[in-house]
Each structure stands twice: as C-alpha cells, then as structure tokens.
Enzyme design. Structure first.
Site, PDB file in Angstrom:
ATOM      1  N   SER A 139       0.878  -1.177   0.000  1.00 19.03           N
ATOM      2  CA  SER A 139       0.000   0.000   0.000  1.00 19.03           C
ATOM      3  C   SER A 139       0.909   1.219   0.000  1.00 19.03           C
ATOM      4  CB  SER A 139      -0.860   0.019   1.271  1.00 19.03           C
ATOM      5  OG  SER A 139      -1.458   1.296   1.461  1.00 19.03           O
ATOM      6  N   TYR A 152      -1.294  -1.150  10.304  1.00 20.67           N
ATOM      7  CA  TYR A 152      -1.389  -1.202   8.840  1.00 20.67           C
ATOM      8  C   TYR A 152      -0.069  -0.711   8.224  1.00 20.67           C
ATOM      9  CZ  TYR A 152      -3.708  -1.084   4.276  1.00 20.67           C
ATOM     10  OH  TYR A 152      -4.064  -1.331   2.966  1.00 20.67           O
TER      11      TYR A 152
HETATM   12  N1  LIG Z   1      -8.753  -0.337  -1.281  1.00 22.29           N
HETATM   13  C1  LIG Z   1      -7.728   0.429  -1.007  1.00 22.29           C
HETATM   14  O1  LIG Z   1      -7.837   1.655  -0.943  1.00 22.29           O
HETATM   15  C2  LIG Z   1      -6.366  -0.202  -0.785  1.00 22.29           C
HETATM   16  C3  LIG Z   1      -5.249   0.640  -0.764  1.00 22.29           C
HETATM   17  C4  LIG Z   1      -4.000   0.082  -0.565  1.00 22.29           C
HETATM   18  C5  LIG Z   1      -3.850  -1.271  -0.373  1.00 22.29           C
HETATM   19  N2  LIG Z   1      -4.969  -2.076  -0.388  1.00 22.29           N
HETATM   20  C6  LIG Z   1      -4.746  -3.509  -0.179  1.00 22.29           C
HETATM   21  O2  LIG Z   1      -5.356  -4.231  -1.215  1.00 22.29           O
HETATM   22  C7  LIG Z   1      -5.606  -5.563  -0.771  1.00 22.29           C
HETATM   23  C8  LIG Z   1      -6.997  -5.976  -1.207  1.00 22.29           C
HETATM   24  O3  LIG Z   1      -7.936  -5.195  -0.498  1.00 22.29           O
HETATM   25  P1  LIG Z   1      -9.242  -4.587  -1.193  1.00 22.29           P
HETATM   26  O4  LIG Z   1      -9.055  -3.137  -1.252  1.00 22.29           O
HETATM   27  O5  LIG Z   1      -9.554  -5.329  -2.413  1.00 22.29           O
HETATM   28  O6  LIG Z   1     -10.305  -4.851  -0.022  1.00 22.29           O
HETATM   29  P2  LIG Z   1     -11.511  -5.903   0.097  1.00 22.29           P
HETATM   30  O7  LIG Z   1     -11.920  -5.810   1.531  1.00 22.29           O
HETATM   31  O8  LIG Z   1     -12.506  -5.642  -0.954  1.00 22.29           O
HETATM   32  O9  LIG Z   1     -10.822  -7.308  -0.182  1.00 22.29           O
HETATM   33  C9  LIG Z   1     -10.021  -7.954   0.790  1.00 22.29           C
HETATM   34  C10 LIG Z   1     -10.315  -9.446   0.703  1.00 22.29           C
HETATM   35  O10 LIG Z   1      -9.392 -10.121   1.585  1.00 22.29           O
HETATM   36  C11 LIG Z   1     -10.122 -11.144   2.260  1.00 22.29           C
HETATM   37  N3  LIG Z   1      -9.428 -11.490   3.500  1.00 22.29           N
HETATM   38  C12 LIG Z   1      -9.331 -10.749   4.631  1.00 22.29           C
HETATM   39  N4  LIG Z   1      -8.659 -11.436   5.572  1.00 22.29           N
HETATM   40  C13 LIG Z   1      -8.316 -12.627   5.010  1.00 22.29           C
HETATM   41  C14 LIG Z   1      -7.621 -13.760   5.486  1.00 22.29           C
HETATM   42  N5  LIG Z   1      -7.131 -13.818   6.746  1.00 22.29           N
HETATM   43  N6  LIG Z   1      -7.444 -14.804   4.659  1.00 22.29           N
HETATM   44  C15 LIG Z   1      -7.935 -14.757   3.388  1.00 22.29           C
HETATM   45  N7  LIG Z   1      -8.624 -13.721   2.883  1.00 22.29           N
HETATM   46  C16 LIG Z   1      -8.815 -12.661   3.697  1.00 22.29           C
HETATM   47  C17 LIG Z   1     -11.503 -10.539   2.501  1.00 22.29           C
HETATM   48  O11 LIG Z   1     -12.469 -11.530   2.781  1.00 22.29           O
HETATM   49  C18 LIG Z   1     -11.728  -9.805   1.189  1.00 22.29           C
HETATM   50  O12 LIG Z   1     -12.363 -10.643   0.238  1.00 22.29           O
HETATM   51  C19 LIG Z   1      -5.379  -5.549   0.737  1.00 22.29           C
HETATM   52  O13 LIG Z   1      -4.115  -6.117   1.023  1.00 22.29           O
HETATM   53  C20 LIG Z   1      -5.381  -4.077   1.071  1.00 22.29           C
HETATM   54  O14 LIG Z   1      -4.636  -3.786   2.221  1.00 22.29           O
HETATM   55  C21 LIG Z   1      -6.205  -1.570  -0.592  1.00 22.29           C
END
Ligand SMILES: NC(=O)c1ccc[n+]([C@@H]2O[C@H](COP(=O)([O-])OP(=O)(O)OC[C@H]3O[C@@H](n4cnc5c(N)ncnc54)[C@H](O)[C@@H]3O)[C@@H](O)[C@H]2O)c1
Length: 249
Positions: A139, A152
């Site tokens: 991130s 985080y």
């Molecule tokens: N959305 C943003 O703004 C953003 C920004 C930077 C980084 N990210 C990163 O992107 C990645 C994906 O997140 P997203 O934005 O798609 O959010 P999201 O919540 O839509 O998807 C996250 C997914 O991870 C799954 N998950 C959570 N804990 C888990 C575990 N212990 N084992 C297996 N699956 C698990 C959830 O069920 C969910 O389906 C994450 O690592 C997040 O930190 C997101």
C-alpha cells in the site's frame, strides 16, 4: 497468461476479485482463495460464467497451515503453480499507537504481513523447479504515514521490504517477486470511509486527479506484472496511486 495457474488471495472481493477475473480473461486457470466462503465462491462462479476456468478454496492467510494447504491443493488440482498473488489484507480498527490494543496490532500484522510471508514461502517451494511470479499487495501506506493506522503501516512497510528480500533469495530459481502499492481504491476495505463524506473526499483529493481508483485499474497492473511482458521487472513495488505518494499536501 494462457495455461498459467494462478492463486489470488483475497479473491472474493475488490482488487483480488478484479485480478482473478482479469487473469482468467487472459487465459489463466485461477484459484480464488478467500476467508469468506460466499464471496470467494461468487468470484469463481462469475469467472466460469464468463467462460474462464476457476476454483475456489477457503484460506485464512494468517495461518501457515491454511496457506500451505491452499498451495498443496492447487498443485493437486493443476500440477503446478505459476503465479501467486498475495493480496488478502485487512485495515483494522483505528487507534492512536499509545492506545492500540495489542490484539488489534497482532490481528492486522498476522494477515497483512505474516500471511504474505506464508504465501511467498509456500509458493517459492512450489515454483522452484519451473520458476514463476509472486506479487504482493502492499500500500502507499507502506511508504507514507497517516494517523491512527500503526499496524497497517507496520505491515505494509514490511511487505515492501519482504518483496525485495524474497526477490533476491528466489532469483536463482527464476522466480520474480514484485509488489503493488495501491492508493485509495473503491473497495470493501475502505467502505467505512464512505460513511464520512468529508474524510472520503479529503483522502480522494490525495490522488493527483482527485478520484479514487477502481479495482480493475489495479488488476490491470497485477496482470501485467504477472505476464512474461514484465520479465525484467523484479524486486520492486509499484505504486498504483495516481501519483498520491509523489506529492506534498
Ligand atoms: N482499497 C484500497 O484503498 C487499498 C489501498 C492500498 C492497499 N490495499 C490492499 O489491497 C488488498 C486488497 O484489499 P481490497 O481493497 O480489495 O479490499 P476488500 O476488503 O474488498 O478485499 C479484501 C479481501 O481479503 C479477504 N481477506 C481478509 N482477511 C483474510 C484472510 N485472513 N485470509 C484470506 N482472505 C482474507 C476478505 O475476505 C476480502 O475478500 C489488501 O491487502 C489491502 O490492504 C487496498
């Protein structure tokens, strides 16, 4: 990606779902892995409806045994693993660091940091005969700090360094290890922010063109990094953030 076998953790939602769908459209056989059984199964069903090949396996990436079993089951299903997208993550509750419950810190680090290590280790073993690509989701919060996000930041900063370290160790097996560092992306993980329009718009303005990105915009970059067209990219983490981490605000 024709004939490649890919695992996408966190494949039930957001960036992971979009990546699983994109990888499948590019011809990969995709194992959608998520802790949420309904959403993971939904992604796999959607891929199959579009004519792609997908399976769904429940995983809790904070457990080494669970990740090891995910990779083992994938090898049993398809006989190989070419692409591992360590993408599952949680954002955790917000506290100032001095008030942070120790359990909350460990819960976030267990998924975001240890889960990525387990994915790198098990995929590295599965790929060491034939090579492959490991992509880790960090991130921009692994690079820059905001208030009340200590676990985080700690975990995403670790993902950036783990990517470099693993790339060096695994290069001799022709395994590339790269990362992506998204800015604000419209997914479930930030849905809580949506209830606070002022805060949402403030964070949105941190992207150079003032808008959150879509999961597809991140998935496109992940698909490129996983492809042979990115064959000389290794050990770097790429910001997918409309420049958010490049300017002072
Ligand atoms: N959305 C943003 O703004 C953003 C920004 C930077 C980084 N990210 C990163 O992107 C990645 C994906 O997140 P997203 O934005 O798609 O959010 P999201 O919540 O839509 O998807 C996250 C997914 O991870 C799954 N998950 C959570 N804990 C888990 C575990 N212990 N084992 C297996 N699956 C698990 C959830 O069920 C969910 O389906 C994450 O690592 C997040 O930190 C997101």
């Amino acid at each position: 990606m024709a004939n490649k076998v890919a695992i996408v953790t966190g494949g039930g939602s957001g960036i992971g779902r979009a990546a699983a769908q994109k990888f499948a459209r590019e011809g990969a056989r995709v194992v959608v892995a998520d802790v949420n059984p309904e959403s993971g199964a939904d992604t796999a069903t959607a891929i199959k409806k579009q004519g792609g090949e997908a399976d769904y396996i429940v995983v809790d990436t904070s457990s080494y045994e669970s990740v090891e079993s995910l990779v083992q089951q994938t090898l049993e299903l398809y006989g190989k693993l070419d692409i591992m997208f360590n993408n599952a993550g949680v954002v955790g509750e917000r506290y100032s660091v001095h008030e942070m419950p120790v359990e909350e810190y460990h819960r976030t680090v267990a998924v975001n940091q240890h889960g990525v290590f387990y994915g790198i280790k098990t995929a590295g073993n599965a790929m060491k005969e034939n090579g492959g690509v490991i992509i880790n989701t960090a991130s921009i919060y692994g690079l820059i700090a905001d208030r009340k996000h200590f676990p985080y930041h700690a975990s995403k900063g670790a993902v950036i360094m783990m990517t470099k370290s693993a790339a060096l160790d695994l290069a001799r097996f022709n395994i590339r290890v790269v990362g992506i560092a998204p800015g604000l992306i419209e997914t479930g993980i930030v849905s809580g922010l949506r209830n606070n329009p002022d805060l949402w718009h403030k964070i949105e303005r941190a992207q150079m063109r003032g808008k959150a990105g879509t999961p597809e915009e991140v998935a496109n970059v992940a698909a490129f990094l996983a492809s042979d067209e990115a064959s000389f990219l290794n050990g770097h983490v790429f910001c997918v953030d409309d420049g958010a981490s490049s300017f002072k605000r």
